[in-house]
Design an enzyme around this catalytic site. Structure first.
Site, PDB file in Angstrom:
ATOM      1  N   GLY A 250       0.827  -1.212   0.000  1.00  0.00           N
ATOM      2  CA  GLY A 250       0.000   0.000   0.000  1.00  0.00           C
ATOM      3  C   GLY A 250       0.862   1.263   0.000  1.00  0.00           C
ATOM      4  O   GLY A 250       0.562   2.223  -0.714  1.00  0.00           O
ATOM      5  N   ASP A 251       1.924   1.251   0.770  1.00  0.00           N
ATOM      6  CA  ASP A 251       2.814   2.423   0.826  1.00  0.00           C
ATOM      7  C   ASP A 251       3.500   2.636  -0.536  1.00  0.00           C
ATOM      8  O   ASP A 251       3.675   3.762  -0.996  1.00  0.00           O
ATOM      9  CB  ASP A 251       3.901   2.234   1.902  1.00  0.00           C
ATOM     10  CG  ASP A 251       3.309   1.718   3.197  1.00  0.00           C
ATOM     11  OD1 ASP A 251       2.141   2.034   3.471  1.00  0.00           O
ATOM     12  OD2 ASP A 251       4.007   0.975   3.916  1.00  0.00           O
TER      13      ASP A 251
HETATM   14  N1  LIG Z   1      -1.441 -10.275  -4.057  1.00  0.00           N
HETATM   15  C1  LIG Z   1      -1.200  -9.245  -4.863  1.00  0.00           C
HETATM   16  N2  LIG Z   1      -1.037  -9.443  -6.198  1.00  0.00           N
HETATM   17  C2  LIG Z   1      -0.804  -8.406  -7.032  1.00  0.00           C
HETATM   18  N3  LIG Z   1      -0.738  -7.122  -6.615  1.00  0.00           N
HETATM   19  C3  LIG Z   1      -0.900  -6.868  -5.303  1.00  0.00           C
HETATM   20  C4  LIG Z   1      -1.125  -7.907  -4.348  1.00  0.00           C
HETATM   21  N4  LIG Z   1      -1.230  -7.346  -3.118  1.00  0.00           N
HETATM   22  C5  LIG Z   1      -1.072  -6.009  -3.297  1.00  0.00           C
HETATM   23  N5  LIG Z   1      -0.891  -5.717  -4.604  1.00  0.00           N
HETATM   24  C6  LIG Z   1      -0.741  -4.380  -5.207  1.00  0.00           C
HETATM   25  O1  LIG Z   1      -0.484  -3.418  -4.200  1.00  0.00           O
HETATM   26  C7  LIG Z   1      -1.593  -2.493  -4.086  1.00  0.00           C
HETATM   27  C8  LIG Z   1      -1.826  -2.174  -2.627  1.00  0.00           C
HETATM   28  O2  LIG Z   1      -2.125  -3.370  -1.927  1.00  0.00           O
HETATM   29  P1  LIG Z   1      -3.180  -3.469  -0.749  1.00  0.00           P
HETATM   30  O3  LIG Z   1      -4.544  -3.228  -1.242  1.00  0.00           O
HETATM   31  O4  LIG Z   1      -2.926  -4.777  -0.073  1.00  0.00           O
HETATM   32  O5  LIG Z   1      -2.770  -2.237   0.168  1.00  0.00           O
HETATM   33  P2  LIG Z   1      -2.763  -2.117   1.739  1.00  0.00           P
HETATM   34  O6  LIG Z   1      -3.911  -2.874   2.317  1.00  0.00           O
HETATM   35  O7  LIG Z   1      -2.620  -0.686   2.061  1.00  0.00           O
HETATM   36  O8  LIG Z   1      -1.397  -2.905   2.019  1.00  0.00           O
HETATM   37  P3  LIG Z   1      -0.369  -2.884   3.232  1.00  0.00           P
HETATM   38  O9  LIG Z   1      -1.083  -2.350   4.441  1.00  0.00           O
HETATM   39  O10 LIG Z   1       0.012  -4.338   3.344  1.00  0.00           O
HETATM   40  O11 LIG Z   1       0.760  -2.048   2.773  1.00  0.00           O
HETATM   41  C9  LIG Z   1      -2.777  -3.190  -4.778  1.00  0.00           C
HETATM   42  O12 LIG Z   1      -3.713  -2.251  -5.268  1.00  0.00           O
HETATM   43  C10 LIG Z   1      -2.048  -3.960  -5.896  1.00  0.00           C
HETATM   44  O13 LIG Z   1      -1.717  -3.093  -6.955  1.00  0.00           O
HETATM   45  O1  LIG Z   2       1.421  -0.061  12.953  1.00  0.00           O
HETATM   46  P1  LIG Z   2       1.167   0.711  11.681  1.00  0.00           P
HETATM   47  O2  LIG Z   2       1.746   2.095  11.740  1.00  0.00           O
HETATM   48  O3  LIG Z   2      -0.254   0.680  11.257  1.00  0.00           O
HETATM   49  O4  LIG Z   2       1.937  -0.076  10.517  1.00  0.00           O
HETATM   50  C1  LIG Z   2       3.315  -0.243  10.555  1.00  0.00           C
HETATM   51  C2  LIG Z   2       3.741  -1.183   9.435  1.00  0.00           C
HETATM   52  O5  LIG Z   2       3.119  -2.458   9.530  1.00  0.00           O
HETATM   53  O6  LIG Z   2       3.348  -0.600   8.201  1.00  0.00           O
HETATM   54  C3  LIG Z   2       4.339  -0.807   7.198  1.00  0.00           C
HETATM   55  C4  LIG Z   2       3.735  -1.479   6.013  1.00  0.00           C
HETATM   56  O7  LIG Z   2       2.689  -0.725   5.494  1.00  0.00           O
HETATM   57  C5  LIG Z   2       5.441  -1.620   7.869  1.00  0.00           C
HETATM   58  O8  LIG Z   2       6.705  -1.242   7.392  1.00  0.00           O
HETATM   59  C6  LIG Z   2       5.256  -1.341   9.345  1.00  0.00           C
HETATM   60  O9  LIG Z   2       5.773  -2.349  10.174  1.00  0.00           O
END
Ligand SMILES: Nc1ncnc2c1ncn2[C@@H]1O[C@H](COP(=O)(O)OP(=O)(O)OP(=O)(O)O)[C@@H](O)[C@H]1O
Ligand SMILES: O=P(O)(O)OC[C@@]1(O)O[C@H](CO)[C@@H](O)[C@@H]1O
Length: 306
Positions: A250-251
């Site tokens: 997501g980041d």
């Molecule tokens: N399993 C996957 N396969 C392909 N692309 C993915 C996958 N997981 C994440 N992505 C890519 O990354 C983007 C962000 O992922 P996600 O929706 O999981 O964000 P998030 O929930 O904010 O993630 P996180 O909190 O783990 O950083 C998605 O829109 C997609 O483009």
């Molecule tokens: O505890 P928070 O601040 O919600 O999330 C922190 C965290 O899970 O977010 C990043 C991935 O998005 C990791 O690098 C980190 O450990």
């Protein structure tokens, strides 16, 4: 200039294991320590894509020192505020068939340290970009993001907020440039579960009605939907690949989106670069490099740099 703020950065201890059995001694097949925290990750990916940013945040103890040193090595500029007590947290990320995360609480941030951050934020100017990402330690007031936006409201700074629930809802009245909930977080904000694209778009529009300018809804393996302030809706299918560790996807998407938008002024290109960055990170053990991201792009990278 781009700034990121991470109230509770971390060292991420990322391990791979065959399986995770509660109550047993589990052995890893590989392990590594990386800098972590959502704003910090945005800064690292921006740097990988050639955009300079400064990472603001709070660090403490030997883990805080290690975090700073690692970020220097990765080419990300930091301006962290040191805390006298406690340790920067170590977050544990276990990839063993499914992903399990244990995120620490982090050190207590003092009032003086918060004031120091607000002093730094005062120097932001029109045209700057500020990314607020991640949870805030429980010792801080729930409306801290709101205070920051209130302080910047007359400055024409583009603010990006990647947070959940009230932390996000409370800032909408200050018209953040971009918010990036995932589909589950978006549903949670309205006490519902969203299943169809139509439902996701309708709820993203509700956040716009409350003040958000652009709403990017990430949907992990199902890609992403962008509802823009011009009333356009863009959808992007995800990239195919093998997921190794999706922490930071997501980041990476936020950073890719910003890089694409700031370079081209096009929301469509921004979404493409954001999705590629998110997927590229999910397919690595840590955050994606520029090469990893470029490999997934639909067009030559030069088209994202105009
Ligand atoms: N399993 C996957 N396969 C392909 N692309 C993915 C996958 N997981 C994440 N992505 C890519 O990354 C983007 C962000 O992922 P996600 O929706 O999981 O964000 P998030 O929930 O904010 O993630 P996180 O909190 O783990 O950083 C998605 O829109 C997609 O483009
Ligand atoms: O505890 P928070 O601040 O919600 O999330 C922190 C965290 O899970 O977010 C990043 C991935 O998005 C990791 O690098 C980190 O450990």
């Amino acid at each position: 200039m781009i700034y990121t703020v991470t109230f509770n950065p971390s060292l991420d201890y990322v391990v791979q294991a065959e399986q995770l059995v509660p109550g047993e001694i589990n052995r890893t097949t590989s392990e590594a320590v990386y800098p972590g925290g959502k704003g910090v990750n945005v800064s690292v990916i921006l740097s990988n894509l050639g955009l300079e940013s400064t990472a603001f945040g709070f660090t403490a103890g030997f883990t805080g020192k290690a975090l700073q040193e690692m970020l220097l090595e990765f080419g990300a500029k930091t301006d962290f505020i040191p805390l006298a007590d406690g340790q920067t947290r170590i977050n544990v990320k276990i990839n063993a068939g499914q992903e399990t995360e244990i995120n620490g609480q982090g050190p207590k941030i003092t009032e003086t340290a918060i004031q120091e951050l607000f002093e730094k934020l005062k120097s932001l100017k029109a045209g700057d970009v500020l990314v607020l990402a991640g949870s805030i330690p429980s010792t801080l007031p729930e409306n801290i993001y709101e205070w920051i936006l209130m302080c910047l409201k007359d400055k024409d700074v583009k603010v990006v907020v990647d947070a959940t629930k009230d932390l996000l809802l409370n800032v909408l009245k200050y018209h953040p440039f971009l918010i990036k909930p995932n589909n589950h977080e978006l549903g949670e904000m309205f006490q519902t579960t969203l299943t169809t694209e139509e439902e996701i778009i309708a709820h993203a529009k509700k956040l716009q009605e409350r003040g958000a300018r652009n709403v990017l809804v990430s949907m992990a393996k199902d890609g992403a939907i962008l509802v823009t302030e011009d009333g356009e809706i863009y959808k992007k299918q995800p990239h195919n690949g093998t997921v190794v560790n999706s922490v930071g996807a997501g980041d990476s998407m936020v950073a890719g989106f910003l890089a694409g938008y700031l370079n081209t002024g096009s929301y469509e290109r921004a979404l493409e670069l954001g999705t590629a960055a998110g997927s590229a990170t999910a397919f690595q053990s840590w955050l994606a490099s520029r090469e990893d991201i470029v490999k997934l792009l639909d067009r030559p990278y030069s088209e994202y740099q105009i």
